[in-house]
Scaffold this motif. Structure first.
Motif, PDB file in Angstrom:
ATOM      1  N   PRO A  64       1.140  -0.939  -0.340  1.00 46.63           N
ATOM      2  CA  PRO A  64      -0.317  -0.084  -0.100  1.00 46.63           C
ATOM      3  C   PRO A  64       0.979   1.541   0.002  1.00 46.63           C
ATOM      4  CG  PRO A  64       0.235  -0.691   2.183  1.00 46.63           C
ATOM      5  CD  PRO A  64       0.856  -1.775   1.542  1.00 46.63           C
ATOM      6  N   SER A  65       2.163   1.235   0.676  1.00 51.24           N
ATOM      7  CA  SER A  65       2.354   2.131   0.414  1.00 51.24           C
ATOM      8  C   SER A  65       3.523   3.220  -1.176  1.00 51.24           C
ATOM      9  CB  SER A  65       3.849   2.267   1.292  1.00 51.24           C
ATOM     10  OG  SER A  65       4.494   1.284   1.310  1.00 51.24           O
ATOM     11  N   LEU A  66       3.701   1.997  -1.491  1.00 51.27           N
ATOM     12  CA  LEU A  66       4.107   1.886  -3.075  1.00 51.27           C
ATOM     13  C   LEU A  66       2.580   2.174  -4.046  1.00 51.27           C
ATOM     14  CD1 LEU A  66       6.551  -0.542  -2.843  1.00 51.27           C
ATOM     15  CD2 LEU A  66       7.176   1.534  -2.242  1.00 51.27           C
ATOM     16  N   VAL A  67       2.878   3.183  -5.239  1.00 53.96           N
ATOM     17  CA  VAL A  67       1.655   3.546  -6.215  1.00 53.96           C
ATOM     18  C   VAL A  67       2.401   4.066  -7.719  1.00 53.96           C
ATOM     19  CG1 VAL A  67      -0.246   5.497  -7.437  1.00 53.96           C
ATOM     20  CG2 VAL A  67       0.865   5.535  -4.574  1.00 53.96           C
ATOM     21  N   VAL A  68       2.582   2.523  -8.225  1.00 51.95           N
ATOM     22  CA  VAL A  68       2.712   2.623  -9.737  1.00 51.95           C
ATOM     23  C   VAL A  68       2.254   3.171 -11.066  1.00 51.95           C
ATOM     24  CG1 VAL A  68       2.967   0.674 -11.682  1.00 51.95           C
ATOM     25  CG2 VAL A  68       2.872  -0.476  -9.194  1.00 51.95           C
ATOM     26  N   GLU A  69       3.158   4.534 -11.169  1.00 50.68           N
ATOM     27  CA  GLU A  69       3.124   5.017 -11.869  1.00 50.68           C
ATOM     28  C   GLU A  69       3.276   5.080 -13.129  1.00 50.68           C
ATOM     29  OE1 GLU A  69       4.170  10.165 -11.478  1.00 50.68           O
ATOM     30  OE2 GLU A  69       6.290   8.648 -11.146  1.00 50.68           O
ATOM     31  N   GLY A  70       4.579   3.966 -13.479  1.00 46.27           N
ATOM     32  CA  GLY A  70       4.689   4.303 -14.729  1.00 46.27           C
ATOM     33  C   GLY A  70       5.236   2.281 -15.378  1.00 46.27           C
ATOM     34  N   VAL A  71       5.339   1.776 -16.277  1.00 46.12           N
ATOM     35  CA  VAL A  71       5.395   0.449 -16.798  1.00 46.12           C
ATOM     36  C   VAL A  71       6.934   0.895 -17.813  1.00 46.12           C
ATOM     37  CG1 VAL A  71       5.587  -1.461 -17.382  1.00 46.12           C
ATOM     38  CG2 VAL A  71       3.913  -0.130 -15.620  1.00 46.12           C
ATOM     39  N   ALA A  72       8.664   0.300 -17.712  1.00 48.30           N
ATOM     40  CA  ALA A  72       9.307   0.916 -18.729  1.00 48.30           C
ATOM     41  C   ALA A  72      10.284   0.099 -19.123  1.00 48.30           C
ATOM     42  CB  ALA A  72      10.138   2.120 -17.791  1.00 48.30           C
ATOM     43  N   SER A  73      10.793   0.135 -20.221  1.00 48.13           N
ATOM     44  CA  SER A  73      11.512  -1.129 -20.696  1.00 48.13           C
ATOM     45  C   SER A  73      12.188  -0.285 -21.053  1.00 48.13           C
ATOM     46  CB  SER A  73      10.369  -1.765 -22.120  1.00 48.13           C
ATOM     47  OG  SER A  73      11.788  -2.756 -22.142  1.00 48.13           O
ATOM     48  N   ASP A 125       4.378   7.533 -23.615  1.00 48.26           N
ATOM     49  CA  ASP A 125       3.626   8.928 -22.994  1.00 48.26           C
ATOM     50  C   ASP A 125       4.822   9.800 -22.299  1.00 48.26           C
ATOM     51  OD1 ASP A 125       1.387   7.965 -21.927  1.00 48.26           O
ATOM     52  OD2 ASP A 125       1.935   6.357 -21.040  1.00 48.26           O
ATOM     53  N   LEU A 126       6.150   8.543 -22.464  1.00 46.67           N
ATOM     54  CA  LEU A 126       7.458   9.525 -22.312  1.00 46.67           C
ATOM     55  C   LEU A 126       8.426   8.986 -23.251  1.00 46.67           C
ATOM     56  CD1 LEU A 126       7.268   8.678 -18.096  1.00 46.67           C
ATOM     57  CD2 LEU A 126       6.346  11.496 -19.783  1.00 46.67           C
ATOM     58  N   VAL A 127       9.780   9.987 -23.184  1.00 51.14           N
ATOM     59  CA  VAL A 127      10.493   9.233 -24.058  1.00 51.14           C
ATOM     60  C   VAL A 127      11.084   9.620 -23.093  1.00 51.14           C
ATOM     61  CG1 VAL A 127       9.588   9.527 -26.945  1.00 51.14           C
ATOM     62  CG2 VAL A 127      10.766  10.923 -24.921  1.00 51.14           C
ATOM     63  N   ARG A 128      12.818   8.935 -23.342  1.00 53.07           N
ATOM     64  CA  ARG A 128      13.670   9.200 -22.656  1.00 53.07           C
ATOM     65  C   ARG A 128      15.031   9.506 -23.277  1.00 53.07           C
ATOM     66  NH1 ARG A 128      12.340   4.039 -20.482  1.00 53.07           N
ATOM     67  NH2 ARG A 128      14.273   3.188 -21.181  1.00 53.07           N
TER      68      ARG A 128
END
Length: 281
Positions: A64-73, A125-128
């Protein structure tokens, strides 16, 4: 974990023990930390194997103390093999479809510099971007296929420490790999492989002196390179020597990497700690 919680950072996680440890730290502070799940879709380095990611995500959501904001590869071949990059993208999209059933969709990101410019479907959604932030292409071959209006932001400099007039048949540096064929003016420049200037650039590289190119002659040594400034008669002791950079007509990371038979990333990472850093802007 302490710093992540204290500064409200969003880490990329891929191991269960790391997630449990971070969750415990967040719980002690009464905080919820946003995290991004790293999925291995074919790089073979870090990340939860893509076929196991849905089950891993299910466990993660029980903290409960972690919130999944993103998934990446991380793409392995975006600058060389776009078809494999697209296969990796499809694997990531499959993971997200599975983990989003009945749940809010997390932020997705997989695009590196090469994918930013050549695989628009991978922007998500995002680029790196990485090397593109330095104003360099992933490789000289990539630049030939996809010349981009990038502005290099890194310059590596030294100075002429000494100048000597050498008659014909004079050998320069270790191993006598360069011998003058005409009367030559040779500059000694205090930079070498101990500073990250690759030894394999011996008798291959060029530098800028007074805005003009001059060849590196003889072997690159631990602390010195030798530069033939015969064609630059006004060169003097104390003159700036540009090893990398120099604007239009300068020495690019792509060019240095091609001489060294490596990639621009390695060139940009090579400047050692003996080189003084000056940050502008």
């Amino acid at each position: 974990e302490r710093e992540v919680v204290a500064y409200d950072l969003s880490p990329m996680l891929y191991r269960w023990d790391g997630m449990e440890s971070l969750a415990s730290e967040a719980s002690r502070d009464g905080k919820r930390v946003k995290v991004h799940l790293k999925v291995d879709t074919g790089m073979g380095r870090l990340g939860v194997p893509w076929k196991e990611a849905p089950q891993f995500m299910e466990r993660l959501r029980q903290l409960p103390s972690l919130v999944v904001e993103g998934v990446a590869s991380h793409l392995a071949t975006a600058d060389e093999d776009p078809e494999y990059a697209r296969e990796q993208l499809q694997r990531l999209l499959w993971v997200v479809r599975e983990v989003s059933k009945g749940q809010s969709k997390p932020l997705l990101h997989i695009a590196n510099s090469a994918a930013v410019f050549t695989l628009p479907e991978a922007h998500l959604d995002l680029v790196r971007p990485g090397i593109a932030l330095y104003g360099a292409h992933p490789s000289a071959s990539f630049k030939a296929l996809h010349p981009l209006p990038l502005e290099p932001v890194m310059t590596w400099k030294s100075k002429i420490a000494d100048l000597k007039e050498h008659p014909p048949s004079s050998s320069i540096s270790y191993g006598r790999t360069f011998v003058t064929s005409v009367p030559s003016r040779i500059a000694a420049v205090p930079v070498g492989y101990a500073d990250g200037y690759p030894r394999c650039l011996s008798n291959k590289a060029q530098v800028l002196v007074r805005g003009r190119r001059a060849p590196v002659v003889g072997r690159v040594t631990m602390d010195w390179i030798m530069v033939d400034v015969t064609s630059i008669p006004d060169a003097e002791v104390g003159d700036e020597v540009i090893l990398l950079g120099g604007g239009e007509g300068g020495i690019s990371a792509e060019e240095l990497s091609s001489w060294a038979e490596t990639i621009p990333y390695e060139i940009l990472c090579s400047a050692g700690m003996r080189s003084k850093r000056l940050y502008k802007g």
